[in-house]
Enzyme design. Sequence first.
Site, short mmCIF file in Angstrom:
data_model
loop_
_atom_site.label_atom_id
_atom_site.label_comp_id
_atom_site.label_asym_id
_atom_site.label_seq_id
_atom_site.Cartn_x
_atom_site.Cartn_y
_atom_site.Cartn_z
CE LYS A 212 44.57 -34.11 50.60
NZ LYS A 212 45.02 -33.26 49.50
CB SER B 197 44.33 -39.62 46.83
OG SER B 197 45.43 -40.17 46.16
CG HIS C 45 41.81 -38.14 50.29
ND1 HIS C 45 41.51 -37.02 49.55
CD2 HIS C 45 43.10 -38.46 49.99
CE1 HIS C 45 42.56 -36.68 48.82
NE2 HIS C 45 43.54 -37.54 49.07
#
Length: 390
Positions: free
Chosen positions: A240, A181, A209
């Site tokens: 996200k 990250s 991610h």
Amino acid sequence: MSEHLFASLQADLDERASQGLLRRRRLLGSPQAAHIRADDKDVLSFCSNDYLGLANHPALVAAMQKGVEQSGVGSGASHLITGHHEFHHALEQALAEFSGLPAALYFSTGYMANLGVVAALMRRGDAIFADRLNHASLNDAAVLSRADFQRYPHNDLSHLTRLLSTSKAPRKLVLADAVFSMDGDMAPVPELLALCERHDAWLMLDDAHGFGVLGEHGQGVLSHFGVQSPRIIYMATLGKAVGVSGAFVAAEPVVIDYLLQHARTYIYTTATPPALAAAVLAALEIIRHDSERRAHLHTLIDYLKSNLQLARWRRMESDTAIQPVLVGSNEEAIKLSEHLLTHGILVPAIRPPTVPKDTARLRISLSAAHTIADVGRLIDALHQAEKGWL
Ligand SMILES: Cc1ncc(COP(=O)(O)O)c(C=O)c1O
């Protein structure tokens, strides 16, 4: 007594401040986007994890509104009582199908998913092997499980091999971020899987991610590397690239059935509002069918990589939406972030303990909501800043 407690808390805050480590929150006065209003200032933002620009997408907004009309605002109970709505259920099926794994369980957050899964599967006497740069939630999860917890240097497979081959633990679990990250680089997933097969360990991947960003249709890191295995426990977040909130774990049906009985962060908490699941379902449709969005993000990544040329600071090698610039000292990272802000550009300075000491950095995160001109503006500002740096 209480005065002593307050004084010790204040001393901690003062020390953090003196080391340039005090964190503070910015006040967002707009939806999440490339151009936002933060602390009453209009800025070009490279701060969010909204990698596909879906957080304020009209189709998601409409799906959430319709979901609220159909299901109300609150779930009213935990999943195992009466909180498990048809929307949650439909989402789990869609997530399993989309990620290409047999079954999925939807958690309220990624943090809770990691805690719940690791603490349910591992216990005292078992062994967890974790990349040193893993997300905090995976570290906390390992500690909570009470299993023996060993960390290997970032992506160091020979070190991990040594740890695995000397372990006598009945159950072994390798834990890794799929995309790191704060660094943006990826775990060597096929090699990790081969090691886990050789040493009969489970492999848990946190694709917070990568999901939505990697893979031909955005299915994430497993699709990116073309790997599949019943020993993989896959976790991805939905706040996200997916633009909403929550997380899911996907694995063999027996693993999911077991988690339903034992994952405490799933069982002992109120289910999220069903409308969130309705919005995630709408996001999945876009991710699956709108490959332009992902293609544009990858164009922006390539553009930044080929045009940002730094000497004093260093662009860290990454093929993902996370493109950090290594600065080094906390003070300089903050100063650079503040300097960019005076030019209307918001990029966060990331400091220890989030990253190792002396590796403070700017974490540039790109989004499909950015234009080439937005990224060009950031590159120019960084080049100018470096030229004028004392
Ligand atoms: C790698 C990683 N895992 C897990 C999480 C936690 O996910 P959530 O924000 O859904 O709690 C994050 C960040 O938030 C993350 O970066």
